[in-house]
Design a protein around this motif. Structure first.
Motif, PDB file in Angstrom:
ATOM      1  N   SER A  73       0.844  -1.200   0.000  1.00 62.44           N
ATOM      2  CA  SER A  73       0.000   0.000   0.000  1.00 62.44           C
ATOM      3  C   SER A  73       0.878   1.249   0.000  1.00 62.44           C
ATOM      4  O   SER A  73       2.053   1.202   0.363  1.00 62.44           O
ATOM      5  CB  SER A  73      -0.948   0.008   1.202  1.00 62.44           C
ATOM      6  OG  SER A  73      -0.220   0.194   2.386  1.00 62.44           O
ATOM      7  N   MET A  74       0.325   2.373  -0.404  1.00 59.27           N
ATOM      8  CA  MET A  74       1.095   3.601  -0.594  1.00 59.27           C
ATOM      9  C   MET A  74       1.141   4.468   0.666  1.00 59.27           C
ATOM     10  O   MET A  74       1.050   5.682   0.603  1.00 59.27           O
ATOM     11  CB  MET A  74       0.526   4.404  -1.764  1.00 59.27           C
ATOM     12  CG  MET A  74       0.710   3.745  -3.094  1.00 59.27           C
ATOM     13  SD  MET A  74       2.438   3.473  -3.515  1.00 59.27           S
ATOM     14  CE  MET A  74       2.992   5.137  -3.745  1.00 59.27           C
ATOM     15  N   HIS A  75       1.305   3.851   1.825  1.00 54.53           N
ATOM     16  CA  HIS A  75       1.431   4.602   3.073  1.00 54.53           C
ATOM     17  C   HIS A  75       2.867   5.104   3.228  1.00 54.53           C
ATOM     18  O   HIS A  75       3.792   4.580   2.612  1.00 54.53           O
ATOM     19  CB  HIS A  75       1.074   3.714   4.265  1.00 54.53           C
ATOM     20  CG  HIS A  75      -0.383   3.498   4.415  1.00 54.53           C
ATOM     21  ND1 HIS A  75      -1.089   2.603   3.643  1.00 54.53           N
ATOM     22  CD2 HIS A  75      -1.285   4.068   5.251  1.00 54.53           C
ATOM     23  CE1 HIS A  75      -2.360   2.619   3.996  1.00 54.53           C
ATOM     24  NE2 HIS A  75      -2.505   3.500   4.972  1.00 54.53           N
ATOM     25  N   ASN A  76       3.015   6.086   4.078  1.00 59.32           N
ATOM     26  CA  ASN A  76       4.336   6.580   4.434  1.00 59.32           C
ATOM     27  C   ASN A  76       5.133   5.412   5.021  1.00 59.32           C
ATOM     28  O   ASN A  76       4.612   4.657   5.836  1.00 59.32           O
ATOM     29  CB  ASN A  76       4.157   7.701   5.472  1.00 59.32           C
ATOM     30  CG  ASN A  76       5.444   8.304   5.945  1.00 59.32           C
ATOM     31  OD1 ASN A  76       6.515   7.736   5.763  1.00 59.32           O
ATOM     32  ND2 ASN A  76       5.342   9.453   6.549  1.00 59.32           N
ATOM     33  N   PRO A  77       6.397   5.243   4.630  1.00 64.39           N
ATOM     34  CA  PRO A  77       7.193   4.116   5.138  1.00 64.39           C
ATOM     35  C   PRO A  77       7.282   4.042   6.661  1.00 64.39           C
ATOM     36  O   PRO A  77       7.377   2.956   7.234  1.00 64.39           O
ATOM     37  CB  PRO A  77       8.573   4.357   4.530  1.00 64.39           C
ATOM     38  CG  PRO A  77       8.312   5.167   3.314  1.00 64.39           C
ATOM     39  CD  PRO A  77       7.115   6.020   3.624  1.00 64.39           C
TER      40      PRO A  77
END
Length: 164
Positions: A28-32
């Motif tokens: 998913s494109m969440h903050n690392p």
């Protein structure tokens, strides 16, 4: 068993039999930092809730295997779990007063992967701010970055205000 022999009551994390371990998917494109924070937080929870070291090892082992199934890398899992397990359990169980916590200056922005590591840049240049006496007084703690959510499709298409 240990209670019968020594009078010490062991506690351990309770996991519901119906738990499907649907942790945040790694693609998913969440903050690392969300991924590492979630892993460390969950490991801290298990560390706090397990008084017996063998129960803790078993729970963490199962947790790691569930994370691998969700696409997490071995080194990422290991690094975050180890940093959580290196904290003394007594420290995790200690009550922290609100006065112990100072609220830093918070830089709020929308997250986008192309922005790079804003937090790292703030830490780097904070040293320059800290040299100035007035800035040191205004910013006693390092600023931190908080990401706000982008408007999603539902919020764009549907108004929450009822029109008469």
């Amino acid at each position: 068993m240990r209670f019968r022999n020594t009078g010490v009551l062991d506690i351990k994390s309770y996991i519901k039999p119906t738990n499907t371990f649907q942790y945040l998917d790694r693609t998913s494109m969440h903050n690392p930092t969300v991924f590492s924070g979630f892993i460390k937080g969950e490991a801290i929870r298990h560390h706090r809730n397990n008084s017996n070291t063998q129960n803790l090892k078993d729970t963490i082992c199962k947790f790691k295997s569930h994370l691998k199934q969700r696409g997490y890398k071995e080194h990422e899992i290991h690094r975050n779990c180890e940093s959580a397990l290196n904290i003394e359990r007594s420290e995790l169980l200690r009550f922290k007063q609100d006065s112990d916590k100072q609220i830093p200056l918070v830089f709020v922005t929308k997250y986008h992967f192309s922005l790079g590591n804003i937090n790292k840049a703030l830490r780097k240049h904070y040293k320059k701010l800290f040299r100035n006496a007035k800035c040191r007084e205004l910013f006693p703690k390092q600023p931190m970055v908080a990401y706000s959510r982008h408007r999603n499709l539902k919020q764009i298409l549907i108004s929450s205000v009822v029109k008469a």
